[in-house]
Enzyme design. Structure first.
Site, short mmCIF file in Angstrom:
data_model
loop_
_atom_site.label_atom_id
_atom_site.label_comp_id
_atom_site.label_asym_id
_atom_site.label_seq_id
_atom_site.Cartn_x
_atom_site.Cartn_y
_atom_site.Cartn_z
N SER A 89 23.41 42.46 62.04
CA SER A 89 23.57 42.64 60.59
C SER A 89 23.20 44.03 60.08
O SER A 89 23.38 44.30 58.89
CB SER A 89 22.77 41.58 59.83
OG SER A 89 23.47 40.36 59.80
N LYS A 148 25.71 45.91 58.02
CA LYS A 148 25.83 45.87 56.56
C LYS A 148 25.35 47.15 55.90
O LYS A 148 25.57 47.35 54.69
CB LYS A 148 25.07 44.65 56.02
CG LYS A 148 25.65 43.31 56.49
CD LYS A 148 24.91 42.13 55.89
CE LYS A 148 25.51 40.80 56.32
NZ LYS A 148 25.11 40.39 57.67
N SER A 172 20.97 39.17 53.56
CA SER A 172 21.91 39.46 54.65
C SER A 172 23.11 38.52 54.63
O SER A 172 23.60 38.09 55.68
CB SER A 172 21.21 39.39 56.01
OG SER A 172 21.99 39.99 57.02
N LYS A 228 17.64 47.44 56.59
CA LYS A 228 18.38 46.24 56.99
C LYS A 228 17.95 45.76 58.38
O LYS A 228 17.83 46.55 59.31
CB LYS A 228 19.88 46.53 57.01
CG LYS A 228 20.74 45.31 57.14
CD LYS A 228 20.69 44.46 55.89
CE LYS A 228 21.14 43.03 56.15
NZ LYS A 228 20.22 42.25 56.99
#
Length: 387
Positions: A65, A68, A125, A231
Site C-alpha cells: 500500500s 498509494k 489505506s 504510508k
C-alpha cells in the site's frame, strides 16, 4: 539578491544547462544494523534529496500500500492545478466498491467528498477509496495507472512500475526503497497532505448510522515526535513496509523500510533510522523558497525581463560538527527564452558546490507570467530606443 547571500556565496554565472552528475548514493554510514531484518531501506533529507543511509535501496520489491503515495501525489497535483477541489463529490462505482484488502467499505453509488476520500486513503489505506479517486480523475483505473507510470518517468525513477493504484499484488507491480523515498519527497511538496497523513484518528460518515472510525495504520504519527506521515504497506508477499517522514529542528527526512518480518520490527527499525538521521545530521538553509536570485531577459515579451526565484528552499546537509565553508553558487539559466512564459516555469537551476562536490541543485522559476508582445508593443519599444 539579499546581502547575506553575497557574504555566504561567491557567484559564478554559467549560461549552460549541461549539469554535472551527482552521485545521490553518496552516504556517510551503511551500518546494516539500523534496519537489520528489512530487505531494503533508505533515509533521504527532504530539501536536498541527499541520502543519509541506505541498504539495498535500489532493490525491486513489492511496495504494497505504499503505492498509494503515488496515488495521493496525483490527487494533490490535480488539486494544485485547480482541476479538483476538496469539496468535490466522488461517486463510488461497483468496481471501486469491490476492492478487497483494507477499505472504508464504500457501497456502489455512495458519494463522498475528495477530502473524505483522502482521509480514507491516507489514514485507513482504503483500496476502495483509491480506485474511486482514480476513476474520478482519469475515468478508469487503467487510465489512472497510466498517469502513475507517466509520473514515474517524469521523476526519473528506474526501479518502479505500477499495475494498480492500491498496491494489491499484481505481476509487474514493483518499486524500491529509494524510489518510494523520492515519491514521498515529491508528495511532501504539497503541505496539505500531512493534514491527512499525520492524523492518527478521525471519522467518516459522522452523525450517521454508518459512522466509521479511522485509525492510522502508521503508528509513528502518534508515538514518534515530529512524525506526520506517510504510508504503511503490507501483503504476504511484500511483508511489512513503511515510508515515514518526520521533522525536527528545521530538518525533514523521508525514510523507507521494505520487507520487514513483523510490524513491531518495522516500527522499531524505522525509529532507529529516524533517530540516526536527527542525531547525526543537520540542515543549514542558505536561501528561502521564493527568494529573488537573478533577473532574466525575455525576448518578444510585454515585459523585457522577469525575476528568477527559487522553487524550493536551498539548503545544505552537514554532519553535526562539520564546518560549512568555501561554498560557491552556480546560476545556470536557459538561453534565448522567448515569451510567453508562465509563472512558476522552470528557467534554470541553482547549484551549490563545495569545491568540485555538488551539494544541491534547485530549480529556478519565473516569478510572474509574461505574455507575448504584439507588434505595437514592439514598435513602441523600438521607437523608445531612439529617444
Amino acid at each position: 539578491m539579499k546581502r547575506v547571500l553575497l557574504t555566504l556565496l561567491s557567484s559564478v554565472m554559467i549560461f549552460s544547462l549541461s549539469l554535472p552528475k551527482v552521485d545521490a548514493r553518496e552516504t556517510q554510514n551503511n551500518d546494516v544494523s539500523l534496519a537489520k531484518s528489512a530487505l531494503s531501506s533508505v533515509i533521504i533529507e527532504q530539501d536536498t534529496g541527499k541520502i543519509l543511509y541506505e541498504k539495498d535501496a535500489r532493490k525491486e520489491l513489492p511496495p504494497a500500500s505504499m503505492t498509494k503515495i503515488m496515488t495521493m501525489l496525483i490527487i494533490m497535483e490535480e488539486i494544485n492545478k485547480g482541476k479538483l477541489r476538496l469539496d468535490d463529490k466522488v461517486m463510488t462505482s461497483e468496481h471501486a466498491a469491490s476492492m478487497g484488502g483494507s477499505q472504508i467499505f464504500l457501497e456502489p453509488g455512495e458519494e463522498m467528498t475528495v477530502k473524505e476520500m483522502l482521509k480514507g486513503i491516507a489514514i485507513a489505506s482504503g483500496n476502495d477509496a483509491s480506485v474511486a479517486m482514480a476513476e474520478k480523475i482519469a475515468g478508469t483505473e487503467e487510465a489512472f495507472v497510466a498517469l502513475m507510470n507517466k509520473k514515474v518517468k517524469q521523476l526519473g525513477l528506474k526501479n518502479t512500475h505500477f499495475e494498480n493504484p492500491t498496491g494489491l499484488p499484481a505481476p509487474g507491480h514493483y518499486s524500491s526503497a529509494y524510489d518510494m523515498a523520492i515519491m514521498g519527497r515529491e508528495l511532501l511538496k504539497y503541505p496539505l497532505i500531512t493534514k491527512f497523513t499525520g492524523t492518527y484518528e478521525d471519522y467518516l460518515r459522522k452523525d450517521t448510522e454508518k459512522q466509521f472510525w479511522l485509525v492510522n495504520t502508521n503508528k509513528l504519527v502518534r508515538f514518534y515526535p515530529g512524525a506526520d506521515g506517510l504510508k504503511t504497506g503490507f501483503t504476504a508477499e511484500a511483508k511489512y513496509c513503511l515510508t515515514a517522514t518526520a521533522k525536527k529542528n528545521n530538518m525533514r527526512v523521508v525514510s523507507v523500510i521494505m520487507g520487514a518480518p513483523t510490524s513491531k520490527e518495522r516500527n522499531a527499525q524505522m525509529t532507529n533510522l529516524l533517530d540516526y538521521a536527527f542525531n547525526q545530521y543537520q540542515v543549514k538553509q542558505l536561501i528561502k523558497q521564493g527568494d529573488n536570485i537573478e533577473r532574466l531577459s525575455i525576448s518578444k515579451g510585454k515585459s523585457k525581463g522577469v525575476n528568477v526565484i527559487t522553487k524550493s528552499p536551498v539548503s545544505v546537509v552537514l554532519k553535526k560538527g562539520e564546518a560549512m565553508n568555501k561554498i560557491t553558487k552556480d546560476i545556470q539559466l536557459n538561453k534565448n527564452i522567448q515569451a510567453p512564459i508562465k509563472k512558476g516555469q522552470v528557467v534554470g537551476v541553482l547549484i551549490l558546490k563545495q569545491g568540485s562536490k555538488v551539494l544541491s541543485k534547485t530549480d529556478l522559476v519565473a516569478n510572474k507570467s509574461v505574455n507575448k508582445a504584439n507588434w505595437y508593443d514592439l514598435f513602441k519599444r523600438t521607437v523608445g530606443g531612439f529617444n
